[in-house]
Every structure is written in C-alpha cells, then in structure tokens.
Design a protein around this motif. Structure first.
Motif: not given
Length: 110
Positions: A102-110
């Motif tokens: 989830a952290q990787k996904e969120i950071l990829a969206e930022v």
C-alpha cells in the motif's frame, strides 16, 4: 530589520514542518486504509466472497481499524470472521506485507 527576517525564516520553517507533518500523516492514514482494504480482499477470498460481496467485506475491515488505536482491532475482526482459516500471526504477516504494498502504491500516486 535582521531580527524580523530571522523570525520570518523561522515562521516559514515552522509552517513547512507542519505542512510536511500533516502530509506525512495523511499518507500514513491512506496507506493503512489501503492495507486494510487489501487485507479485507484477501480475507474475503478465504471466505469465498467475490465481486461486490468481497468489496463490501473489505470496507468492514477498513472500518474496524477506526474502533481503537493500533491495528489489533483489525486482527481480531478478521480472525473472528475467518474462524480458524488463518492464525493471528498469519493475519499480522499479511498486514505487514500489504502495508508495504500500500505504501508503494500511495507513493507512486503522489
């Protein structure tokens, strides 16, 4: 005049720190919520739920995390729902794995 400039710089730094803190907290909250959703979808699969039923179940897992500080409320809920299909330790391992995802996904969206 110099002292006033120093105060502005300090105030700017303080505001920047507060903004970064708020941003980081928002990212942590979003990552944890996404982790819980992924965990809920994983558990739904073990419960033979799919489609809207799986999504609805995952939403209940996300809601469970709002009951008390920490994540044990989620572990208890999922463990009770799975009725022995996964141990608490396996659920915690999945949570740790899904949080990183989830952290990787969120950071990829930022």
């Amino acid at each position: 005049l110099k002292g006033r400039n120093d105060m502005t710089t300090f105030s700017d730094r303080e505001q920047a720190f507060e903004a970064k803190f708020a941003h980081d907290e928002d990212l942590r909250f979003r990552a944890q919520a996404r982790c819980n959703k992924i965990l809920g979808l994983w558990a739904a699969e073990l419960l033979d739920l799919s489609g809207d039923a799986a999504k609805s179940y995952a939403a209940t897992v996300v809601s469970a995390d709002l009951q008390e500080p920490g994540h044990e409320d989620v572990v208890r809920k999922v463990s009770a729902d799975l009725k022995g299909k996964a141990t608490d330790d396996v659920i915690r391992e999945k949570m740790a794995l899904f949080l990183r995802q989830a952290q990787k996904e969120i950071l990829a969206e930022v």
